[in-house]
Design a protein around this motif. Structure first.
Motif, PDB file in Angstrom:
ATOM      1  N   ASN A 300      50.414 135.491  73.157  1.00  0.00           N
ATOM      2  CA  ASN A 300      49.237 135.202  72.329  1.00  0.00           C
ATOM      3  C   ASN A 300      48.147 136.258  72.442  1.00  0.00           C
ATOM      4  O   ASN A 300      47.449 136.545  71.469  1.00  0.00           O
ATOM      5  CB  ASN A 300      48.661 133.830  72.704  1.00  0.00           C
ATOM      6  CG  ASN A 300      49.619 132.699  72.366  1.00  0.00           C
ATOM      7  OD1 ASN A 300      50.343 132.764  71.381  1.00  0.00           O
ATOM      8  ND2 ASN A 300      49.646 131.671  73.191  1.00  0.00           N
ATOM      9  N   SER A 383      53.232 131.174  73.199  1.00  0.00           N
ATOM     10  CA  SER A 383      53.590 130.166  72.209  1.00  0.00           C
ATOM     11  C   SER A 383      55.089 130.276  71.953  1.00  0.00           C
ATOM     12  O   SER A 383      55.648 131.374  71.984  1.00  0.00           O
ATOM     13  CB  SER A 383      52.820 130.388  70.903  1.00  0.00           C
ATOM     14  OG  SER A 383      51.440 130.234  71.117  1.00  0.00           O
ATOM     15  N   SER A 410      53.108 125.970  67.534  1.00  0.00           N
ATOM     16  CA  SER A 410      52.694 126.011  68.947  1.00  0.00           C
ATOM     17  C   SER A 410      51.453 126.881  69.111  1.00  0.00           C
ATOM     18  O   SER A 410      50.524 126.539  69.847  1.00  0.00           O
ATOM     19  CB  SER A 410      53.844 126.544  69.804  1.00  0.00           C
ATOM     20  OG  SER A 410      53.424 126.818  71.113  1.00  0.00           O
ATOM     21  N   LYS A 411      51.438 128.005  68.393  1.00  0.00           N
ATOM     22  CA  LYS A 411      50.285 128.909  68.461  1.00  0.00           C
ATOM     23  C   LYS A 411      49.050 128.242  67.852  1.00  0.00           C
ATOM     24  O   LYS A 411      47.942 128.342  68.388  1.00  0.00           O
ATOM     25  CB  LYS A 411      50.613 130.204  67.707  1.00  0.00           C
ATOM     26  CG  LYS A 411      49.556 131.276  67.836  1.00  0.00           C
ATOM     27  CD  LYS A 411      49.919 132.512  67.010  1.00  0.00           C
ATOM     28  CE  LYS A 411      51.130 133.210  67.558  1.00  0.00           C
ATOM     29  NZ  LYS A 411      51.391 134.500  66.864  1.00  0.00           N
ATOM     30  N   ASN A 414      47.658 125.816  70.271  1.00  0.00           N
ATOM     31  CA  ASN A 414      47.325 126.382  71.596  1.00  0.00           C
ATOM     32  C   ASN A 414      48.006 125.590  72.713  1.00  0.00           C
ATOM     33  O   ASN A 414      47.415 125.294  73.755  1.00  0.00           O
ATOM     34  CB  ASN A 414      45.807 126.383  71.830  1.00  0.00           C
ATOM     35  CG  ASN A 414      45.087 127.320  70.886  1.00  0.00           C
ATOM     36  OD1 ASN A 414      45.552 128.438  70.641  1.00  0.00           O
ATOM     37  ND2 ASN A 414      43.969 126.869  70.338  1.00  0.00           N
TER      38      ASN A 414
END
Length: 695
Positions: A300, A383, A410-411, A414
């Protein structure tokens, strides 16, 4: 007797004249040419009568006395073979070999000479010597190892390079079978097939392994050239090119085609090929109890690391990340670098899906440990997305795509943990793609329009403003809520042309109401943080006011409290210029973003809009009414106007009035409506004012 002599004489004449070899009969005393056959006439280029009037000295380039000496030697038979240079009628000088001997005819001494042109032979010999020199030079100095063998593949000759490559000298291997020298027994059959092809006169080219004297096997390119004379193969040239370096280069190239140079992991193409293979293998073996798992991971903070520490530090992070991934998976699992900061893991066989959670947990735990680059301790988050064969798809590209969809989710959340793909995620992506694609055409197709929600001063039942709210009516999908398309507009940059359109049309509408004679009100427009941060935003406002002819005091811009609280320093100058321009500013959704008193005091904020989440059931919940009372008290002390959003019941309105908050908007008064219906609100205000004046 005379007849017999005449008969033999005729035979002699016929043999002499018709022989294809030039022949001359020369007078041994004078050197005059006594007779010449047709071949001699043709060779020297004279007619017979002319030739018979000539002396041999006219043809031989030797001096006259030297010619006489040679004739004497021939007469005495001291020599029978001579080499001369003879001159032809055209002046050309030719090398000739003369075979001569004396004959007597009565009292006459004659010399019978047979002439062979040796020029061609001399030229052939010279050419042969030259070619042999070329061949010897090429053969012995060739960079390729060469062996010349007979038809039974026995060695006749080898060159220097052959000795270097295979460590044999000619003395050791002459007359020995080349196959037995250079081939392992396992290669005999292939070698004999090669030999048989050569015997049939074929040129052969093969990559083979051949054994050196010390037993080491070499990779060589073998060229076989048959030696053919008059249609019969008498042997062969065997040329060996050492291709060990080429093979090493091929291995490196092969490595490059399947591996990432920086991390040493497999690359995307190799990963996809293996995923194809595993899916095919699973289908072929009908492994119903086994699943294939694809995990996509990304770093990330990678771009931040790149910008802050530079590309070298970022590369070191990638290498360390790759190393940890390899250590965290099983021996059959494949790890690949998928993009700049993306990695993929292929787990080809997994039966117990509970073990997958343990594996991903182990990987993330390993990745969560600090990274150390140039004495800097760096904490990164990851992520990830997971897709499963055959649950999510049975196709390679679809499995990868769905793992990436899950990773992006997922990103977005967070979560710092891989998320398993679900069909709802795909629906989100499809919807995002469809909205993004359609939104580019929304303005040109005139699909966007504005609704307006009235803002009332409830103490006098008077319309004091409206909030402009954008709507999108797609020709096929109908009304699309702003909550769905505004975030996409912000991500794609379309928020700027759309925001400019909203500003201009809202201001034009407000000016139109004024031109119709209605009492002037302000129009409130929501401004995206991206609009406010973009250089030149003030120019956009000035151009909008100029084009619409609306006075600045009748335009209010709404900024969310979250943005104002955390990023106001980025737009400090812009807000100051808006104050100078005379445009009103309101903080929207107040009570959720924790603005500081310093921020409220620093700028001329005209209004605070109390968030609807605080207004809902404010009369029932003690905590809410305490917060709202505190906000009202704060606004009054700072002399900032208050607007209550989302008022839906009389009880909520009563509480607000009792606590000195009289300006409100919400469904209790009106939902957002088209411009024409707002005019009824103007008329209601006029009636209320008339009634108040009459009373």
């Amino acid at each position: 007797m005379k007849d017999l002599f005449n008969k033999h004489n005729c035979k002699y004449k016929e043999m002499f004249n018709n022989n294809h070899t030039p022949m001359l009969i020369i007078d041994a005393k004078t050197g005059n040419i006594d007779d010449a056959n047709l071949a001699a006439c043709s060779y020297y280029g004279y007619i017979r009568d002319k030739l018979l009037k000539m002396n041999i000295a006219d043809i031989n380039v030797l001096k006259e006395e030297e010619v006489e000496e040679e004739i004497e030697k021939a007469k005495k038979e001291e020599r029978k073979f001579f080499q001369f240079k003879h001159k032809l009628s055209n002046g050309e000088i030719r090398n000739v070999e003369v075979y001569t001997g004396p004959i007597k005819l009565g009292n006459k001494e004659l010399l019978f000479s047979i002439i062979h042109d040796s020029q061609e032979r001399v030229e052939l010999e010279s050419k042969y010597k030259k070619n042999k020199a070329y061949f010897d030079n090429l053969f012995h100095n060739s960079p390729e190892a060469i062996a010349i063998v007979d038809r039974d593949y026995r060695v006749l000759e080898i060159n220097n390079r052959f000795e270097d490559v295979f460590q044999y000298n000619l003395k050791d291997i002459r007359e020995k079978d080349l196959t037995e020298l250079l081939c392992d027994e396992t290669l005999y059959e292939a070698s004999h097939n090669f030999r048989e092809s050569i015997r049939r006169g074929k040129f052969i080219k093969e990559e083979v392994k051949r054994r050196r004297k010390d037993g080491k096997l070499l990779d060589v390119l073998l060229l076989g050239f048959p030696l053919v004379i008059e249609g019969e193969t008498i042997g062969a040239y065997c040329i060996y090119s050492d291709i060990r370096e080429a093979k090493e280069r091929e291995k490196k190239i092969e490595l490059l085609t399947k591996c990432d140079v920086l991390t040493g992991l497999f690359n995307r193409d190799f990963f996809l090929s293996n995923l194809d293979y595993e899916i095919l293998k699973n289908k072929r073996e009908n492994r119903l109890d086994e699943k294939i798992v694809v995990i996509i991971l990304c770093i990330n903070e990678f771009k931040e690391i790149m910008e802050a520490l530079g590309p070298l530090a970022a590369d070191n992070i990638l290498k360390e990340f790759a190393l940890r991934l390899k250590e965290g998976v099983g021996p059959e699992d494949i790890v690949a670098r998928f993009g700049e900061d993306e990695f993929a893991i292929l787990i080809p066989k997994i039966k117990d899906m509970d073990k997958l959670n343990g594996l991903t947990g182990k990987i993330i735990e390993c990745l969560n440990m600090p990274f150390y680059i140039d004495a800097n301790e760096i904490k990164i988050t990851t992520s990830g997305g997971i897709s499963i064969y055959p649950d999510n798809s049975i196709e390679t590209i679809a499995l990868v795509r769905k793992a990436e969809i899950a990773m992006n989710k997922s990103k977005e959340l967070n979560s710092n943990m891989p998320i398993k793909f679900q069909n709802s995620l795909d629906k989100e992506v499809q919807e995002y793609f469809w909205i993004k694609n359609s939104l580019t055409r929304a303005l040109p197709n005139k699909e966007l329009f504005l609704n307006y929600q009235p803002i009332y001063d409830t103490s006098v039942n008077r319309l004091v403003g409206v909030e402009a709210l954008i709507r999108w009516e797609h020709k096929e999908m109908g009304i699309i809520p702003p909550a769905k398309f505004i975030p996409i507009a912000e991500r794609t940059g379309l928020i700027h042309p759309i925001g400019d359109w909203v500003l201009l049309n809202a201001c034009k509408q407000n000016k139109k109401w004024q031109d119709l004679g209605y009492e002037p009100i302000y129009i409130s427009v929501n401004i995206s943080a991206l609009q406010l941060e973009k250089p030149g935003f003030i120019k956009v406002i000035e151009r909008t006011l100029e084009e619409s002819q609306l006075e600045p005091k009748y335009l209010q811009l709404e900024i969310t409290e979250t943005f104002f609280a955390h990023k106001y320093e980025y737009v400090e100058d812009t807000i100051g210029e808006l104050n100078e321009l005379g445009v009103k500013l309101a903080i929207d959704d107040f009570g959720t973003g924790y603005s500081s008193l310093g921020q409220l005091c620093q700028f001329s904020i005209n209004s605070i809009k109390i968030d609807r989440s605080l207004i809902s059931d404010v009369h029932k919940k003690s905590n809410k009414n305490k917060v709202v009372k505190a906000v009202i008290s704060l606004a009054k002390s700072l002399n900032i106007d208050l607007i209550a959003e989302g008022v839906e019941t009389q009880e909520e309105l009563r509480f607000l009035k009792e606590n000195r908050c009289t300006v409100a908007q919400g469904f209790l008064f009106s939902k957002p409506v088209r411009a024409e219906k707002i005019e009824k609100s103007f008329q209601k205000t006029i009636r209320n004012l008339y009634k108040k004046y009459k009373d």
